[in-house]
Design a protein around this motif. Structure first.
Motif, PDB file in Angstrom:
ATOM      1  N   ILE A 166       0.876  -1.093  -0.060  1.00 17.13           N
ATOM      2  CA  ILE A 166       0.107   0.091  -0.001  1.00 17.13           C
ATOM      3  C   ILE A 166       0.888   1.264   0.127  1.00 17.13           C
ATOM      4  N   GLY A 167       0.606   2.251  -0.956  1.00 19.50           N
ATOM      5  CA  GLY A 167       1.619   3.337  -0.962  1.00 19.50           C
ATOM      6  C   GLY A 167       0.447   4.193  -0.276  1.00 19.50           C
ATOM      7  N   ILE A 168       1.371   5.038   0.754  1.00 22.82           N
ATOM      8  CA  ILE A 168       0.430   6.237   1.476  1.00 22.82           C
ATOM      9  C   ILE A 168       1.126   7.447   1.125  1.00 22.82           C
ATOM     10  N   ILE A 169       0.579   8.479   0.549  1.00 22.72           N
ATOM     11  CA  ILE A 169       1.190   9.767   0.380  1.00 22.72           C
ATOM     12  C   ILE A 169       0.467  10.681   1.360  1.00 22.72           C
ATOM     13  N   GLY A 170       1.276  11.547   2.060  1.00 31.57           N
ATOM     14  CA  GLY A 170       0.991  12.745   2.448  1.00 31.57           C
ATOM     15  C   GLY A 170       1.563  13.923   1.956  1.00 31.57           C
ATOM     16  N   ALA A 171       1.181  15.023   1.838  1.00 26.58           N
ATOM     17  CA  ALA A 171       1.850  16.200   1.103  1.00 26.58           C
ATOM     18  C   ALA A 171       3.250  16.732   1.941  1.00 26.58           C
ATOM     19  N   LEU A 184       3.103  -1.279   8.680  1.00 26.63           N
ATOM     20  CA  LEU A 184       2.112  -0.289   9.599  1.00 26.63           C
ATOM     21  C   LEU A 184       0.835  -0.883   9.960  1.00 26.63           C
ATOM     22  N   PHE A 185       0.764  -1.022  11.202  1.00 26.61           N
ATOM     23  CA  PHE A 185      -0.648  -1.954  11.705  1.00 26.61           C
ATOM     24  C   PHE A 185      -0.671  -3.143  10.908  1.00 26.61           C
ATOM     25  N   SER A 186       0.349  -3.821  10.731  1.00 24.08           N
ATOM     26  CA  SER A 186       0.596  -5.028  10.205  1.00 24.08           C
ATOM     27  C   SER A 186       0.253  -5.107   8.718  1.00 24.08           C
ATOM     28  N   LYS A 187       0.532  -3.891   7.857  1.00 19.68           N
ATOM     29  CA  LYS A 187       0.217  -4.106   6.388  1.00 19.68           C
ATOM     30  C   LYS A 187       1.638  -3.660   5.998  1.00 19.68           C
ATOM     31  N   GLU A 188       1.835  -4.215   4.747  1.00 17.81           N
ATOM     32  CA  GLU A 188       2.943  -3.699   4.092  1.00 17.81           C
ATOM     33  C   GLU A 188       2.751  -2.308   3.543  1.00 17.81           C
ATOM     34  N   VAL A 189       3.598  -1.458   3.761  1.00 15.42           N
ATOM     35  CA  VAL A 189       3.392   0.015   3.115  1.00 15.42           C
ATOM     36  C   VAL A 189       4.703   0.718   2.598  1.00 15.42           C
ATOM     37  N   VAL A 190       4.455   1.608   1.919  1.00 18.85           N
ATOM     38  CA  VAL A 190       5.594   2.637   1.552  1.00 18.85           C
ATOM     39  C   VAL A 190       5.060   3.851   1.818  1.00 18.85           C
ATOM     40  N   ILE A 205      -2.083  -0.366  -4.491  1.00 19.40           N
ATOM     41  CA  ILE A 205      -3.128   0.634  -4.306  1.00 19.40           C
ATOM     42  C   ILE A 205      -2.257   1.774  -3.597  1.00 19.40           C
ATOM     43  N   ILE A 206      -3.065   3.198  -3.795  1.00 17.65           N
ATOM     44  CA  ILE A 206      -2.327   4.355  -3.151  1.00 17.65           C
ATOM     45  C   ILE A 206      -3.519   4.959  -2.401  1.00 17.65           C
ATOM     46  N   ILE A 207      -3.128   5.423  -1.185  1.00 23.69           N
ATOM     47  CA  ILE A 207      -4.022   6.259  -0.326  1.00 23.69           C
ATOM     48  C   ILE A 207      -3.473   7.509   0.026  1.00 23.69           C
ATOM     49  N   ASN A 208      -3.987   8.581  -0.448  1.00 23.32           N
ATOM     50  CA  ASN A 208      -3.670   9.982   0.038  1.00 23.32           C
ATOM     51  C   ASN A 208      -4.370  10.488   1.298  1.00 23.32           C
ATOM     52  N   VAL A 209      -3.470  10.816   2.239  1.00 26.91           N
ATOM     53  CA  VAL A 209      -4.157  11.423   3.278  1.00 26.91           C
ATOM     54  C   VAL A 209      -3.808  12.892   3.698  1.00 26.91           C
ATOM     55  N   GLY A 210      -4.379  13.372   4.547  1.00 26.21           N
ATOM     56  CA  GLY A 210      -3.920  14.917   4.774  1.00 26.21           C
ATOM     57  C   GLY A 210      -5.228  15.724   5.127  1.00 26.21           C
ATOM     58  N   VAL A 211      -4.841  17.094   4.977  1.00 28.90           N
ATOM     59  CA  VAL A 211      -5.862  17.963   5.045  1.00 28.90           C
ATOM     60  C   VAL A 211      -6.411  18.854   4.132  1.00 28.90           C
TER      61      VAL A 211
END
Ligand code: ADE
Length: 230
Positions: free
Chosen positions: A3-8, A38-44, A70-76
């Motif tokens: 899982i790709g996780i992007i924050g700016a 992260l919380f037992s999931k493989e992430v970048v 997959i990609i998840i984008n988090v932030g404000v």
């Protein structure tokens, strides 16, 4: 599944970075790609930098060099609808770049010229997981709707009215739609989850400073819940 996780911004991912069981870290394009569990999931997990160009580069690197599924984008984000308040969550169901304008050639504003879609749709399954993850939210509401992106911090009531009228948008920010375009072009499922830090109207930068911390906490909590559900 990776899982790709992007924050700016650093502030948008530091809570997650703290919890990451880091295996390796690479520097590419002035971005640190943090690989691990992260919380037992493989992430970048990566801080892309602000704006659409940074976010697009970051997404393509995640896809090409880290094979993310997959990609998840988090932030404000700034709230656009008048019933959305700081701390609330907007789960994007589709994204549009409001500053793409080839209307001189008859295109609708936001349309990327010569592309076969106007909006970039988030993955239905990821939206469902994000909705479930929001069930734990206390004292704030969540919405599912369009998020618009452009290379501007919005603090202008007239722009907000335009986002409402022209795009029926729920929130505005500076990266989501470019991540969405890269994912669309590469056929990678994605979702954008933003917590509201301000109402993007006049004086938004003052609210932004005040509410950024709670907004970041909320978006990171939703992500944590999502990873635990997945
Ligand atoms: N991110 C958070 N608030 C924002 C705003 N008002 N405009 C653009 N991006 C934002």
């Amino acid at each position: 599944m990776i899982i790709g996780i992007i924050g700016a911004m650093d502030e948008e991912i530091e809570i997650l970075l703290d919890k990451l069981n880091l295996r390796k870290k690479d520097l590419k394009g002035n971005m640190e790609f943090n690989c691990g569990k992260l919380f037992s999931k493989e992430v970048v997990l990566v801080r892309s930098g602000i704006g659409k160009v940074n976010a697009a580069i970051c997404s393509q690197i995640l896809i090409d060099d880290y094979n993310v599924d997959i990609i998840i984008n988090v932030g404000v984000a700034g709230g656009v609808r008048f019933d959305i308040y700081p701390g609330d969550i907007v789960i994007g169901n589709n994204l549009v770049q409001y500053d793409m304008d080839t209307s001189a050639f008859g295109d609708k504003i936001g349309q990327v010229p010569r592309l076969d879609t106007y909006d970039f749709k988030c993955d239905e399954k990821l939206i469902d997981i994000a909705k479930k993850a929001c069930a734990f939210l206390e004292g704030h509401n969540y919405f599912v709707g369009r998020i618009v992106s452009g290379d501007q911090f919005i603090n202008d009531v007239d722009k907000i009215k335009w986002f409402n009228d022209e795009f029926k948008a729920y929130a505005c920010e500076m990266e989501g739609a470019s991540i969405a375009q890269v994912c669309y072009l590469n056929k990678v499922p994605f979702v954008v989850i933003r917590s509201i830090s301000d109402n993007a109207s006049n004086g938004a930068h003052i609210d932004y400073e005040k509410f950024k911390i709670i907004a970041v906490q909320n978006s990171c909590n939703i992500l944590k819940n999502m990873l635990e559900i997945m």
